[in-house]
Design an enzyme around this catalytic site. Structure first.
Site, PDB file in Angstrom:
ATOM      1  N   ARG A   1      -6.711  -0.952 -45.226  1.00 22.00           N
ATOM      2  CA  ARG A   1      -6.730   0.019 -46.338  1.00 22.00           C
ATOM      3  C   ARG A   1      -5.749  -0.379 -47.436  1.00 22.00           C
ATOM      4  O   ARG A   1      -5.760   0.213 -48.506  1.00 22.00           O
ATOM      5  CB  ARG A   1      -6.357   1.408 -45.822  1.00 22.00           C
ATOM      6  CG  ARG A   1      -7.309   1.972 -44.792  1.00 22.00           C
ATOM      7  CD  ARG A   1      -6.619   3.054 -43.973  1.00 22.00           C
ATOM      8  NE  ARG A   1      -6.380   4.250 -44.756  1.00 22.00           N
ATOM      9  CZ  ARG A   1      -7.071   5.381 -44.576  1.00 22.00           C
ATOM     10  NH1 ARG A   1      -8.005   5.439 -43.669  1.00 22.00           N
ATOM     11  NH2 ARG A   1      -6.819   6.431 -45.303  1.00 22.00           N
TER      12      ARG A   1
ATOM     13  N   TRP B   1       0.421   3.813 -49.356  1.00 25.66           N
ATOM     14  CA  TRP B   1      -0.184   3.258 -50.585  1.00 25.66           C
ATOM     15  C   TRP B   1       0.413   4.114 -51.687  1.00 25.66           C
ATOM     16  O   TRP B   1       0.000   5.256 -51.895  1.00 25.66           O
ATOM     17  CB  TRP B   1      -1.698   3.406 -50.499  1.00 25.66           C
ATOM     18  CG  TRP B   1      -2.434   3.023 -51.734  1.00 25.66           C
ATOM     19  CD1 TRP B   1      -2.719   3.812 -52.810  1.00 25.66           C
ATOM     20  CD2 TRP B   1      -3.005   1.744 -52.052  1.00 25.66           C
ATOM     21  NE1 TRP B   1      -3.403   3.126 -53.760  1.00 25.66           N
ATOM     22  CE2 TRP B   1      -3.606   1.851 -53.326  1.00 25.66           C
ATOM     23  CE3 TRP B   1      -3.065   0.534 -51.402  1.00 25.66           C
ATOM     24  CZ2 TRP B   1      -4.253   0.792 -53.943  1.00 25.66           C
ATOM     25  CZ3 TRP B   1      -3.730  -0.531 -52.012  1.00 25.66           C
ATOM     26  CH2 TRP B   1      -4.304  -0.398 -53.256  1.00 25.66           C
TER      27      TRP B   1
ATOM     28  N   ASN C   1      -0.969  11.918 -46.220  1.00 22.02           N
ATOM     29  CA  ASN C   1      -1.931  11.151 -47.007  1.00 22.02           C
ATOM     30  C   ASN C   1      -2.545  12.132 -47.984  1.00 22.02           C
ATOM     31  O   ASN C   1      -3.010  13.199 -47.586  1.00 22.02           O
ATOM     32  CB  ASN C   1      -3.009  10.542 -46.105  1.00 22.02           C
ATOM     33  CG  ASN C   1      -4.000   9.703 -46.912  1.00 22.02           C
ATOM     34  OD1 ASN C   1      -3.716   9.299 -48.041  1.00 22.02           O
ATOM     35  ND2 ASN C   1      -5.174   9.468 -46.350  1.00 22.02           N
ATOM     36  N   GLY C   2      -2.500  11.821 -49.296  1.00 23.16           N
ATOM     37  CA  GLY C   2      -3.061  12.719 -50.316  1.00 23.16           C
ATOM     38  C   GLY C   2      -2.057  12.870 -51.447  1.00 23.16           C
ATOM     39  O   GLY C   2      -1.127  12.080 -51.594  1.00 23.16           O
TER      40      GLY C   2
ATOM     41  N   GLU D   1     -22.465  -2.488 -67.614  1.00 21.50           N
ATOM     42  CA  GLU D   1     -21.942  -2.392 -66.242  1.00 21.50           C
ATOM     43  C   GLU D   1     -23.089  -2.445 -65.237  1.00 21.50           C
ATOM     44  O   GLU D   1     -22.992  -3.095 -64.199  1.00 21.50           O
ATOM     45  CB  GLU D   1     -21.120  -1.115 -66.087  1.00 21.50           C
ATOM     46  CG  GLU D   1     -20.527  -0.873 -64.717  1.00 21.50           C
ATOM     47  CD  GLU D   1     -19.694  -2.039 -64.160  1.00 21.50           C
ATOM     48  OE1 GLU D   1     -19.306  -2.933 -64.930  1.00 21.50           O
ATOM     49  OE2 GLU D   1     -19.491  -2.064 -62.937  1.00 21.50           O
TER      50      GLU D   1
ATOM     51  N   LYS E   1     -23.330  -5.304 -62.280  1.00 24.46           N
ATOM     52  CA  LYS E   1     -23.477  -4.933 -60.866  1.00 24.46           C
ATOM     53  C   LYS E   1     -24.681  -5.638 -60.256  1.00 24.46           C
ATOM     54  O   LYS E   1     -24.602  -6.224 -59.187  1.00 24.46           O
ATOM     55  CB  LYS E   1     -23.645  -3.418 -60.731  1.00 24.46           C
ATOM     56  CG  LYS E   1     -22.387  -2.598 -60.939  1.00 24.46           C
ATOM     57  CD  LYS E   1     -21.431  -2.597 -59.781  1.00 24.46           C
ATOM     58  CE  LYS E   1     -20.297  -3.576 -59.838  1.00 24.46           C
ATOM     59  NZ  LYS E   1     -19.456  -3.757 -60.959  1.00 24.46           N
TER      60      LYS E   1
ATOM     61  N   GLU F   1     -24.277  -9.588 -60.063  1.00 24.19           N
ATOM     62  CA  GLU F   1     -23.211 -10.167 -59.209  1.00 24.19           C
ATOM     63  C   GLU F   1     -23.481  -9.945 -57.722  1.00 24.19           C
ATOM     64  O   GLU F   1     -22.908 -10.651 -56.901  1.00 24.19           O
ATOM     65  CB  GLU F   1     -21.836  -9.641 -59.595  1.00 24.19           C
ATOM     66  CG  GLU F   1     -21.551  -8.198 -59.277  1.00 24.19           C
ATOM     67  CD  GLU F   1     -20.086  -7.832 -59.582  1.00 24.19           C
ATOM     68  OE1 GLU F   1     -19.190  -8.650 -59.389  1.00 24.19           O
ATOM     69  OE2 GLU F   1     -19.865  -6.705 -60.026  1.00 24.19           O
TER      70      GLU F   1
ATOM     71  N   HIS G   1     -34.333  -7.774 -82.667  1.00 26.76           N
ATOM     72  CA  HIS G   1     -33.680  -8.958 -83.265  1.00 26.76           C
ATOM     73  C   HIS G   1     -33.755 -10.160 -82.332  1.00 26.76           C
ATOM     74  O   HIS G   1     -32.954 -11.084 -82.431  1.00 26.76           O
ATOM     75  CB  HIS G   1     -32.216  -8.625 -83.597  1.00 26.76           C
ATOM     76  CG  HIS G   1     -32.087  -7.516 -84.584  1.00 26.76           C
ATOM     77  ND1 HIS G   1     -32.385  -7.672 -85.919  1.00 26.76           N
ATOM     78  CD2 HIS G   1     -31.771  -6.216 -84.404  1.00 26.76           C
ATOM     79  CE1 HIS G   1     -32.214  -6.508 -86.539  1.00 26.76           C
ATOM     80  NE2 HIS G   1     -31.845  -5.607 -85.649  1.00 26.76           N
TER      81      HIS G   1
ATOM     82  N   LYS H   1     -12.399 -11.157 -55.236  1.00 25.10           N
ATOM     83  CA  LYS H   1     -12.089  -9.780 -55.596  1.00 25.10           C
ATOM     84  C   LYS H   1     -11.082  -9.735 -56.737  1.00 25.10           C
ATOM     85  O   LYS H   1     -11.137  -8.894 -57.599  1.00 25.10           O
ATOM     86  CB  LYS H   1     -11.521  -9.016 -54.393  1.00 25.10           C
ATOM     87  CG  LYS H   1     -11.194  -7.555 -54.671  1.00 25.10           C
ATOM     88  CD  LYS H   1     -12.400  -6.771 -55.174  1.00 25.10           C
ATOM     89  CE  LYS H   1     -12.057  -5.360 -55.561  1.00 25.10           C
ATOM     90  NZ  LYS H   1     -13.188  -4.718 -56.283  1.00 25.10           N
TER      91      LYS H   1
HETATM   92  C1  AGP Z   1     -16.541  -6.284 -61.058  1.00 24.18           C
HETATM   93  O1  AGP Z   1     -17.602  -5.820 -60.235  1.00 24.18           O
HETATM   94  C2  AGP Z   1     -16.188  -7.708 -60.786  1.00 24.18           C
HETATM   95  N1  AGP Z   1     -15.808  -7.874 -59.442  1.00 24.18           N
HETATM   96  C3  AGP Z   1     -15.211  -8.300 -61.791  1.00 24.18           C
HETATM   97  O2  AGP Z   1     -15.891  -8.345 -63.016  1.00 24.18           O
HETATM   98  C4  AGP Z   1     -13.877  -7.557 -62.020  1.00 24.18           C
HETATM   99  O3  AGP Z   1     -14.123  -6.348 -62.662  1.00 24.18           O
HETATM  100  C5  AGP Z   1     -12.999  -8.437 -62.929  1.00 24.18           C
HETATM  101  O4  AGP Z   1     -12.711  -9.646 -62.238  1.00 24.18           O
HETATM  102  C6  AGP Z   1     -11.695  -7.771 -63.334  1.00 24.18           C
HETATM  103  O5  AGP Z   1     -10.905  -7.531 -62.191  1.00 24.18           O
HETATM  104  P1  AGP Z   1      -9.628  -6.565 -62.339  1.00 24.18           P
HETATM  105  O6  AGP Z   1     -10.149  -5.214 -62.722  1.00 24.18           O
HETATM  106  O7  AGP Z   1      -8.988  -6.581 -60.987  1.00 24.18           O
HETATM  107  O8  AGP Z   1      -8.749  -7.135 -63.410  1.00 24.18           O
END
Ligand code: AGP
Length: 609
Positions: A27, A74, A100-101, A482, A486, A489, A505, A604
């Site tokens: 987590r 956290w 937690n909260g 967005e 999604k 990717e 255009h 990530k």
């Molecule tokens: C989003 O789904 C992607 N994994 C990627 O675009 C991400 O948003 C981007 O790398 C920025 O990451 P950050 O928000 O941790 O800076």
């Protein structure tokens, strides 16, 4: 989100708790601690950093029997430090609490308790709970905990020990999860099932406003009003990996469904509902600083950049200030005009994205004040920005960002309203409308998740598509961006977002029979124009999925599929409109057999250029 583990029985208390906390490490956390009742006293051990360090500090503590509670923190209120790590104690060190909260009214409670002579050690919201219980404790821990709950606003999963009642843990729950593991001659408590699976699969799941007194021989369940509760034993059939995902197949779907809670936690403590004002106690920037600002730069990457595009629309509308929004990888090289009259806002879930950090440092070097919006306290953005706003999405594990995005949006909305309050540019009618609507967003997002049933049905129709277009106008345009990100990717389908007004255009040349087009039409002032764009692509035999607000049943007559989001103020539709787009990407990727949590080639957090 924090992790909680507790044990009561004749086993090795410390090692059982440490093992439980280890199962919760996924987590994410920045500090860890543990308390036990030994020879009539509370003993605690805490450290900043990893659980392994705590384990080392407690090596050889073969403590058997009694009760103990542990916590991975956290940080939400108060930086990561030993002092802020849980458990927290009362003045006499006879009570220990882990939590937690978020206790929204902790400042007010802290001041009241300090006036009564209580001495606080930490900066946390949690510590007020220990001192409140101290005030009411008369030898019955369950009664004392029950009596203080009415004073707590916000969310909590609490576990409490008393040196005067060894062999007992009292727990209470409101919004933050808490489970009780049932053993033979021993019992456990934890913030989630993952921590207990190797000990027991028989659980009581505590519901909101319920408490329990847990001893080795019994679990006594009551409501906050004291009435006794009887519960069915919940038998867990999940394996450990599934349990980490709280029963969801993937972290991504779990995180999509965690968004109502994440919004709730991000909203907590951000609005003074009596006064009708947004509050950011942690921000130093005020009216005078803002009056000296001539431009705002919003800088980010990927999904966070899309949040920045929404922020541009909102800030320009509320503040009447010019706002530039940039991809960090471009901003850092385009010789942007930056100076003390620019407020730079960087947005980053991880707080470690190399391009975004470079943009932060560039702006600071040019004399601009930098405000960071991030999900990770202690991250580079959080440490280096002049000011920071923390989203409360909790750890986001899936590479594809979902709950971090919607909490970034909510933070930008609240910041825009706050700045407009400070600058006096917020019309009274609009202020009331926005504050009325913002409170409903967690509930409205919950309702929007219901579109999943329909999306799951028709995802199959899109699995073989090679190109999918997302089009929208105004605030529907960043939502289209967005949605496209999604989908591409995680499903690897080529998806492109276009401002709907741009179709003629060039892009229209790509539209032919069967080409899927996701048309977002949630903005009332642009609705008729969107309808024309839908007709434009339908005239070329496109397959159109419309995303509209509830109540607009005209559009569905002109399209192949219609998805509805609940009605809200047009400003806020990006927070709701993205949810069907996240679910569409998820289900199309699933039917294509893709790894939705770890898509190919991606990380990530992109900590390199
Ligand atoms: C989003 O789904 C992607 N994994 C990627 O675009 C991400 O948003 C981007 O790398 C920025 O990451 P950050 O928000 O941790 O800076």
């Amino acid at each position: 989100m924090c992790g909680i583990m507790g044990y009561v029985g004749s086993g090795e208390t410390v090692s059982i708790i440490l093992d439980g906390l280890e199962k919760l490490e996924y987590r994410g956390y920045d500090s860890v601690g543990l308390a036990t009742v030994e020879r009539g006293r509370i003993k605690t051990q805490k450290t900043v950093g990893r659980l392994a360090a705590l384990r080392k500090m407690l090596a050889g503590n073969g403590k058997r029997g009694g009760a103990g509670i542990g916590h991975t923190r956290w940080a939400t209120h108060g930086r990561p430090s030993e002092r802020n790590a849980h458990p927290h104690l009362d003045c006499n060190q006879r009570l220990a609490v882990v939590h937690n909260g978020i206790i929204e009214n902790y400042q007010e409670l802290r001041e009241q308790l300090q006036k009564k002579g209580h001495i606080f050690i930490s900066e946390t919201d949690t510590e007020v709970v220990a001192h409140l219980i101290e005030d009411y404790y008369k030898g019955d821990l369950l009664a004392a905990v029950r009596r203080i709950l009415g004073q707590l606003k916000g969310s909590y999963a609490l576990a409490v020990l008393s040196a005067d009642e060894p062999g007992k843990i009292v727990v209470a729950r409101k919004s933050s999860p808490l489970v009780i593991g049932l053993g033979t001659g021993e019992n456990y408590i934890a913030s989630d099932i993952t921590a207990l699976l190797d000990k027991t699969r028989d659980l009581f799941i505590l519901d909101d406003n319920e408490l329990a007194e847990v001893t080795p021989a019994a679990v006594r369940l009551t409501k906050a009003d004291g009435t006794e509760v009887t519960k069915e034993v919940f038998r867990v059939e999940w394996d450990a990996v599934t349990a980490e995902k709280n029963g969801y197949e993937d972290f991504m779907r779990k995180e999509i469904h965690e968004q109502p809670q994440a919004l709730q936690e991000t909203l907590a403590g951000r609005v003074d509902w009596e006064k009708g004002t947004v509050v950011f106690p942690e921000l130093k920037i005020g009216r005078d600083d803002l009056s000296a600002i001539r431009r705002i730069h919003l800088v980010a990457c990927g999904t966070a950049y899309h949040a920045g595009v929404v922020g541009k629309y909102i800030f320009e509308r509320l503040l009447r200030l010019p706002v530039e929004v940039d991809l960090a990888s471009e901003y850092r090289y385009r010789q942007a005009i930056i100076g003390p009259d620019v407020l730079t806002i960087v947005i980053s879930q991880s707080g470690e994205t190399a391009d975004t950090l470079a943009a932060l440092r560039l702006s600071q070097a040019k004399g601009s004040r930098v405000l960071g919006i991030t999900n990770v306290i202690g991250s580079s953005v959080a440490r280096e920005a002049d000011e920071v706003i923390l989203t409360q999405a909790g750890p986001e594990i899936a590479v594809a960002s979902t709950k971090a995005y919607t909490t970034q949006l909510l933070s930008l909305y609240l910041l825009g309203i706050y700045f407009a309050q400070e600058l006096g540019t917020l019309e009274e009618a609009l202020r009331q409308q926005l504050l009325t609507e913002v409170k409903l967003l967690p509930h409205l997002l919950e309702k929007t998740l219901a579109t999943e049933t329909k999306i799951k049905e028709f995802a199959e129709d899109f699995k073989a598509k090679e190109n999918i277009f997302f089009i929208g106008r105004g605030l529907d345009y960043p939502s289209s961006m967005e949605g496209a990100l999604k989908l591409k990717e995680i499903s690897y389908i080529n998806a492109q977002a276009y401002a709907a007004g741009e179709l003629k255009h060039g892009t229209l040349a790509l539209i032919e029979e069967g080409v899927p087009v996701f048309a977002l039409a949630t903005q009332p002032d642009l609705y008729e124009k969107m309808l024309s764009n839908i007709k434009e692509v339908k005239a070329r035999e496109a397959t159109v999925v419309a995303l509209v607000s509830a109540g607009d049943y005209k559009t569905e007559k002109s399209v192949d599929y219609a998805l509805y989001i609940p009605k809200t103020h047009p400003f806020f539709t990006p927070i709701l409109a993205v949810v069907p787009l996240q679910l569409f990407a998820y289900h199309v990727a699933k039917v294509r057999g893709c790894d939705v949590d770890k898509p190919r080639n991606l990380a990530k957090s992109v900590t390199v250029e």
